[in-house]
Design a protein around this motif. Structure first.
Motif, mmCIF file in Angstrom:
data_model
loop_
_atom_site.group_PDB
_atom_site.id
_atom_site.type_symbol
_atom_site.label_atom_id
_atom_site.label_comp_id
_atom_site.label_asym_id
_atom_site.label_seq_id
_atom_site.Cartn_x
_atom_site.Cartn_y
_atom_site.Cartn_z
ATOM 1 N N SER A 170 3.248 12.054 -15.405
ATOM 2 C CA SER A 170 2.527 11.037 -16.171
ATOM 3 C C SER A 170 2.628 9.692 -15.463
ATOM 4 N N ARG A 171 1.757 8.799 -15.838
ATOM 5 C CA ARG A 171 1.769 7.461 -15.243
ATOM 6 C C ARG A 171 3.030 6.709 -15.637
ATOM 7 N N ARG A 172 3.478 6.897 -16.874
ATOM 8 C CA ARG A 172 4.699 6.222 -17.323
ATOM 9 C C ARG A 172 5.927 6.781 -16.594
ATOM 10 N N ALA A 173 5.928 8.082 -16.338
ATOM 11 C CA ALA A 173 7.037 8.684 -15.589
ATOM 12 C C ALA A 173 7.049 8.152 -14.149
ATOM 13 N N ALA A 174 5.876 7.982 -13.581
ATOM 14 C CA ALA A 174 5.782 7.419 -12.228
ATOM 15 C C ALA A 174 6.325 5.996 -12.204
ATOM 16 N N ALA A 175 6.016 5.233 -13.235
ATOM 17 C CA ALA A 175 6.507 3.850 -13.312
ATOM 18 C C ALA A 175 8.031 3.830 -13.382
ATOM 19 N N ALA B 259 1.315 1.119 -13.092
ATOM 20 C CA ALA B 259 0.988 2.516 -12.805
ATOM 21 C C ALA B 259 -0.308 2.932 -13.509
ATOM 22 N N ILE B 260 -0.476 2.492 -14.746
ATOM 23 C CA ILE B 260 -1.690 2.837 -15.502
ATOM 24 C C ILE B 260 -2.918 2.204 -14.854
ATOM 25 N N LYS B 261 -2.831 0.915 -14.544
ATOM 26 C CA LYS B 261 -3.976 0.220 -13.941
ATOM 27 C C LYS B 261 -4.275 0.737 -12.539
ATOM 28 N N LEU B 262 -3.240 1.111 -11.793
ATOM 29 C CA LEU B 262 -3.450 1.671 -10.456
ATOM 30 C C LEU B 262 -4.232 2.974 -10.552
ATOM 31 N N ASP B 263 -3.836 3.831 -11.476
ATOM 32 C CA ASP B 263 -4.529 5.109 -11.631
ATOM 33 C C ASP B 263 -5.963 4.901 -12.140
ATOM 34 N N GLN B 264 -6.150 3.980 -13.059
ATOM 35 C CA GLN B 264 -7.504 3.691 -13.553
ATOM 36 C C GLN B 264 -8.388 3.168 -12.420
ATOM 37 N N ARG B 265 -7.834 2.285 -11.604
ATOM 38 C CA ARG B 265 -8.602 1.736 -10.476
ATOM 39 C C ARG B 265 -8.970 2.838 -9.486
ATOM 40 N N ARG B 266 -8.031 3.740 -9.233
ATOM 41 C CA ARG B 266 -8.282 4.832 -8.290
ATOM 42 C C ARG B 266 -9.369 5.758 -8.814
ATOM 43 N N VAL B 267 -9.361 6.040 -10.126
ATOM 44 C CA VAL B 267 -10.383 6.910 -10.728
ATOM 45 C C VAL B 267 -11.752 6.234 -10.681
ATOM 46 N N ARG B 268 -11.778 4.926 -11.010
ATOM 47 C CA ARG B 268 -13.050 4.192 -11.057
ATOM 48 C C ARG B 268 -13.650 3.955 -9.678
ATOM 49 N N SER B 269 -12.837 3.456 -8.756
ATOM 50 C CA SER B 269 -13.391 3.024 -7.466
ATOM 51 C C SER B 269 -12.962 3.895 -6.288
ATOM 52 N N ILE C 80 0.844 -1.199 0.000
ATOM 53 C CA ILE C 80 0.000 0.000 0.000
ATOM 54 C C ILE C 80 0.880 1.250 0.000
ATOM 55 N N ASP C 81 2.018 1.195 0.694
ATOM 56 C CA ASP C 81 2.935 2.331 0.742
ATOM 57 C C ASP C 81 3.410 2.711 -0.663
ATOM 58 N N LEU C 82 3.840 1.726 -1.434
ATOM 59 C CA LEU C 82 4.294 1.990 -2.795
ATOM 60 C C LEU C 82 3.144 2.494 -3.652
ATOM 61 N N ARG C 83 1.986 1.905 -3.488
ATOM 62 C CA ARG C 83 0.817 2.336 -4.248
ATOM 63 C C ARG C 83 0.489 3.803 -3.946
ATOM 64 N N GLU C 84 0.579 4.193 -2.674
ATOM 65 C CA GLU C 84 0.298 5.587 -2.296
ATOM 66 C C GLU C 84 1.331 6.537 -2.899
ATOM 67 N N ARG C 85 2.604 6.119 -2.903
ATOM 68 C CA ARG C 85 3.650 6.980 -3.465
ATOM 69 C C ARG C 85 3.486 7.148 -4.980
ATOM 70 N N VAL C 86 3.141 6.064 -5.678
ATOM 71 C CA VAL C 86 2.929 6.152 -7.122
ATOM 72 C C VAL C 86 1.722 7.044 -7.415
ATOM 73 N N ALA C 87 0.633 6.844 -6.669
ATOM 74 C CA ALA C 87 -0.570 7.665 -6.875
ATOM 75 C C ALA C 87 -0.281 9.135 -6.557
ATOM 76 N N GLY C 88 0.478 9.401 -5.508
ATOM 77 C CA GLY C 88 0.833 10.773 -5.149
ATOM 78 C C GLY C 88 1.699 11.434 -6.209
ATOM 79 N N PHE C 89 2.605 10.672 -6.800
ATOM 80 C CA PHE C 89 3.466 11.172 -7.869
ATOM 81 C C PHE C 89 2.634 11.567 -9.084
ATOM 82 N N ILE C 90 1.625 10.758 -9.386
ATOM 83 C CA ILE C 90 0.733 11.053 -10.509
ATOM 84 C C ILE C 90 -0.123 12.281 -10.186
ATOM 85 N N ASP C 91 -0.561 12.389 -8.939
ATOM 86 C CA ASP C 91 -1.370 13.547 -8.519
ATOM 87 C C ASP C 91 -0.606 14.860 -8.653
ATOM 88 N N LYS C 92 0.714 14.816 -8.526
ATOM 89 C CA LYS C 92 1.527 16.032 -8.626
ATOM 90 C C LYS C 92 1.723 16.486 -10.072
#
Length: 138
Positions: free
Chosen positions: A31-36, A46-56, A16-28
């Motif tokens: 791009s999702r590819r840059a976060a990856a 990174a793409i699927k994580l962001d899609q999941r966060r937007v959807r759910s 969850i820690d890594l997921r939060e850091r990747v999502a936070g990087f995208i929020d700033k």
């Protein structure tokens, strides 16, 4: 050493820690590819994580594996347990034949054995060479 082609068999979810850091990087605004690239994960993660966060609204990983209680023998649990308790020394091929005869359902003896073991039954061999299934004590 485990061959690299088998890694997918023993996969684990990212923390969850890594997921939060990747999502936070995208929020700033990155791009999702840059976060990856930045966190050393795959682009698809990174793409699927962001899609999941937007959807759910959640970044938690999906449940892995098959849900419990979804096998074809679940509906015959009472019948199978009753048959074993009525005749504790029944063999698995005999139990498979009984299931086929009564309910027209095929099941391999090994599947029946695993099913009964999950329900607390064990196979005990007696000194005379005959075995019987008994329920484990809780």
């Amino acid at each position: 050493m485990i061959p690299s082609c088998w890694r997918w068999i023993m996969s684990k979810s990212y923390s969850i820690d890594l997921r939060e850091r990747v999502a936070g990087f995208i929020d700033k605004g990155q791009s999702r590819r840059a976060a990856a690239r930045h966190f050393g994960v795959s682009e698809s993660f990174a793409i699927k994580l962001d899609q999941r966060r937007v959807r759910s609204g959640s970044i938690a990983p999906h449940k892995q594996g098959r849900p419990r209680g979804s096998g074809k023998l679940e509906v015959f649990e009472a019948f199978l347990i009753g048959a074993v308790e009525a005749k504790p020394d029944i063999t698995m091929p005999e139990l498979a034949a009984l299931l086929m005869e009564v309910h027209s359902v095929t099941a391999a003896p090994a599947v029946l054995s695993r099913f009964l073991c999950r329900r607390g039954f064990t196979y005990k061999k007696m000194p005379d060479g005959v075995g019987m299934r008994t329920r484990r004590r809780a």
